[in-house]
Design an enzyme around this catalytic site. Structure first.
Site, PDB file in Angstrom:
ATOM      1  N   ASP A  38     -17.065  72.685 -36.937  1.00 15.02           N
ATOM      2  CA  ASP A  38     -16.425  71.555 -37.604  1.00 15.02           C
ATOM      3  C   ASP A  38     -15.717  72.128 -38.836  1.00 15.02           C
ATOM      4  OD1 ASP A  38     -15.961  68.847 -38.609  1.00 15.02           O
ATOM      5  OD2 ASP A  38     -17.543  69.328 -40.055  1.00 15.02           O
TER       6      ASP A  38
ATOM      7  N   ASP B 152     -21.897  69.371 -39.869  1.00 15.83           N
ATOM      8  CA  ASP B 152     -22.735  68.830 -40.939  1.00 15.83           C
ATOM      9  C   ASP B 152     -22.718  67.309 -41.032  1.00 15.83           C
ATOM     10  OD1 ASP B 152     -20.104  68.565 -41.888  1.00 15.83           O
ATOM     11  OD2 ASP B 152     -20.796  68.592 -43.972  1.00 15.83           O
TER      12      ASP B 152
ATOM     13  N   ASP C 172     -20.567  64.806 -36.140  1.00 12.80           N
ATOM     14  CA  ASP C 172     -20.807  66.049 -35.406  1.00 12.80           C
ATOM     15  C   ASP C 172     -22.051  65.966 -34.523  1.00 12.80           C
ATOM     16  OD1 ASP C 172     -18.640  67.433 -36.609  1.00 12.80           O
ATOM     17  OD2 ASP C 172     -19.848  67.741 -38.415  1.00 12.80           O
TER      18      ASP C 172
END
Length: 642
Positions: A340, A539, A543
């Protein structure tokens, strides 16, 4: 009377001292029993040499009972529970068989070395649990609750969300919360592993177990004590130690079948060599007992669990939390890692990179008025502009007379007779914005920056470019992964320009832009089809689906609770290079496990062959078999080192 009071008052202290002594001795009971057994064996051997046979046998019997009690109890309980024989039972049979044929010394030595190897395994377990004990000791049991100006000392479990607590300098924060009064520096080493204190002020989050260094702060509780980040860390380590890896599960399944095969072979060994090879009954039974000893898979069974526990313990000590041995084992087989962007590869907080103003205008004035307007907004871009202005201009902000938030576009405000607009190009006039200062905004946008335009009285007077800065350690982490031949890709919801700039700056192999959470899952599935074993690093709440889809989900420690709960591995310090370290730890563990398995099988085959050739005596069989078990455990303990 006074004497009675004094004696009574001291009684709890005596009891506490006794309890403390017992607690200290308890983890070492197996080792103490093994050493006592060794002393009794030595006494029995000496008594045998001076022809005190009965006394010698009594000494050996006590050596059997004291040294073998722990393992015998464990073996019998597991046999009853699982309804299947195990290695411990083989050792009991072998020791009893040795005593039956008169080899008291050898049987006792077998028990002694078996007890020593058991004490070593317990030591490994205790070392792996040490991190939990150390963590639990860091969490305070009491907190100073403040209610309407009144201070009350309460147990941490009594704290509720919304309660206010006072944390004085030198004290540990008792529960997760947010600072509502005061400023300080906190030592967050217990949570993140970072030794440098972190400055904290109003509205900053604080975590249970961290140390308040130099200022009194009032904290509003945001989570119950049972759900703090600190408690989650403890639960993660505990679950990791109880969850077994695929290799360990296979060995345990294999153990039951193997024990039955060994016992069947021993039964046949008691009769067949006498009739087929002409061995005497004594020799036949003697060789059967040696087979029972040397064929036991003690070293093989001890090949995996101590290594896994040592590796998990090592990781926990360095801020890498594994939720189980299976994830640690899988880590070394990764072929690709998806990242990410926000909060993972980048800091997650935009920072001002460029401030451009129209010729003849005062940069200081424009920044001060822009920051004054933006100070009324909670938007991350607005906060970044205010933060930048405060850092570069040491002046108090003059607040606007009126302010209007135009959702999705920007903000309007007025100072005296001046009308100000701050926002997107379309909000201030697209054509004028794109041509401002020779089209600088287009170049800045191509670098992955977000551009905010400033307009005064219908004329654009400046622009501010902001960017979510790539973490300093990101490039190092990605380079290390690429050196290992791992394909790296970024999955982000940002535009093509931003994604391209961040991917280039972060040294990633590829990127996919404008990626929604459901798209991330689809991309993960494609990567799994292409590479087989894939990890996802993230995080945020968005996600979590991708973390669950990947073979290995890795969450950043400062991420959302959902990400932490979904992931298989947590990096407590938000330190990406730790991923390469975790992979290296996984490779070391798998390498040591392979060494242990090959070594233990080789020793078993060698000892069995030597026994059939009648060149192996029982004492050497005991030493070879149990010695290999101890060597395997000691080899596993190397993983405790950094």
């Amino acid at each position: 009377m006074n004497a009675e009071v004094k004696a009574y008052s001291n009684e709890p202290n005596v009891r506490t001292t006794e309890e403390s002594f017992i607690e200290k001795v308890k983890p070492h009971l197996e080792l103490i029993a093994a050493i006592t057994s060794g002393v009794l064996i030595a006494a029995g051997w000496i008594l045998e040499k001076i022809d005190l046979g009965t006394a010698s046998i009594i000494a050996f019997i006590f050596a059997f009972l004291i040294g073998g009690f722990a393992k015998a109890k464990e073996g019998i309980e597991e046999t009853i529970e699982n309804k299947e024989l195990n290695v411990e039972m083989l050792m009991i049979f072998a020791a009893i068989g040795s005593a039956i044929i008169g080899y008291w010394t050898e049987g006792a030595i077998l028990i002694f070395i078996f007890a020593i190897s058991g004490a070593l395994e317990t030591y490994t377990m205790n070392k792996s649990h040490k991190e939990i004990s150390a963590l639990m000791e860091l969490q305070p049991e009491e907190a100073l609750r403040v209610t309407n100006g009144t201070q009350e000392l309460v147990h941490v479990s009594d704290l509720k969300i919304g309660d206010h607590i006072l944390v004085k300098p030198g004290e540990r924060v008792p529960s997760d919360g947010r600072i509502i009064k005061g400023n300080t520096a906190l030592d967050e080493a217990a949570i993140t592993g970072e030794s440098i204190p972190v400055s904290k002020g109003l509205q900053d989050d604080v975590f249970a177990g961290t140390v308040n260094i130099n200022g009194s702060i009032t904290v509003e509780i945001t989570k119950p004590s049972s759900e703090t980040l600190f408690q989650k860390i403890i639960q993660l380590v505990q679950s990791a130690q109880s969850e077994k890896s695929p290799s360990q599960l296979f060995i345990e399944k294999f153990e039951g079948t193997y024990v039955k095969v060994v016992l069947s072979a021993v039964v046949l060994m008691m009769f067949l060599p006498h009739f087929l090879l002409g061995w005497s009954w004594t020799e036949t039974f003697y060789r059967a007992m040696i087979l029972l000893v040397v064929a036991s898979p003690c070293a093989l069974v001890a090949s995996i669990m101590p290594a896994t526990l040592s590796a998990i313990s090592n990781g926990a000590r360095h801020g890498i939390l594994f939720k189980g041995g299976v994830h640690l084992e899988n880590l070394s087989h990764l072929k690709a890692i998806a990242f990410d962007k926000t909060g993972t590869l980048t800091k997650g907080k935009p920072e001002v990179t460029d401030v451009l103003v129209k010729d003849g205008m005062s940069k200081e004035e424009i920044l001060l008025k822009t920051a004054a307007i933006e100070s009324h907004s909670n938007h991350p871009l607005a906060q970044a502009i205010v933060r930048y202005t405060n850092e570069h201009i040491n002046q108090e902000l003059i607040h606007p007379e009126s302010i209007e938030d135009v959702s999705g576009w920007g903000v309007k405000a007025s100072f005296s007779n001046e009308e100000w607009k701050i926002g997107k190009a379309d909000f201030v006039g697209k054509s004028e914005a794109e041509s401002f200062m020779g089209g600088s905004s287009i170049q800045l946008a191509s670098e992955g920056k977000t551009v905010v335009f400033i307009q005064r009285n219908e004329v654009i007077v400046g622009l501010i470019a902001l960017k979510d800065i790539v973490r300093e350690e990101t490039k190092l982490a990605i380079d290390k992964l690429r050196e290992k031949g791992i394909y790296t890709i970024m999955l982000t919801g940002d535009s093509q320009n931003t994604a391209d700039a961040i991917a280039g700056e972060g040294h990633l192999d590829d990127y996919i832009a404008e990626c929604l959470p459901e798209n991330k899952v689809e991309e993960l599935k494609k990567l799994k089809e292409r590479f087989g074993n894939v990890a996802m690093v993230g995080d945020g709440i968005n996600d979590a689906p991708a973390l669950a889809t990947a073979n290995v989900g890795i969450a950043m420690g400062e991420g959302s609770d959902v990400a932490l709960e979904t992931a298989d591995i947590v990096l407590m310090k938000n330190d990406l290079p730790r991923i390469a370290e975790a992979i290296q730890l996984s490779e070391r563990m798998n390498r040591i496990i392979k060494q242990n398995v090959i070594f233990s099988i080789t020793v078993i085959i060698f000892l069995i062959s030597s026994n059939f050739l009648q060149v192996l005596d029982l004492p050497y069989g005991v030493i070879g078999h149990e010695g290999s078990t101890i060597l395997v455990i000691l080899n596993s303990l190397r993983l405790l080192k950094s």
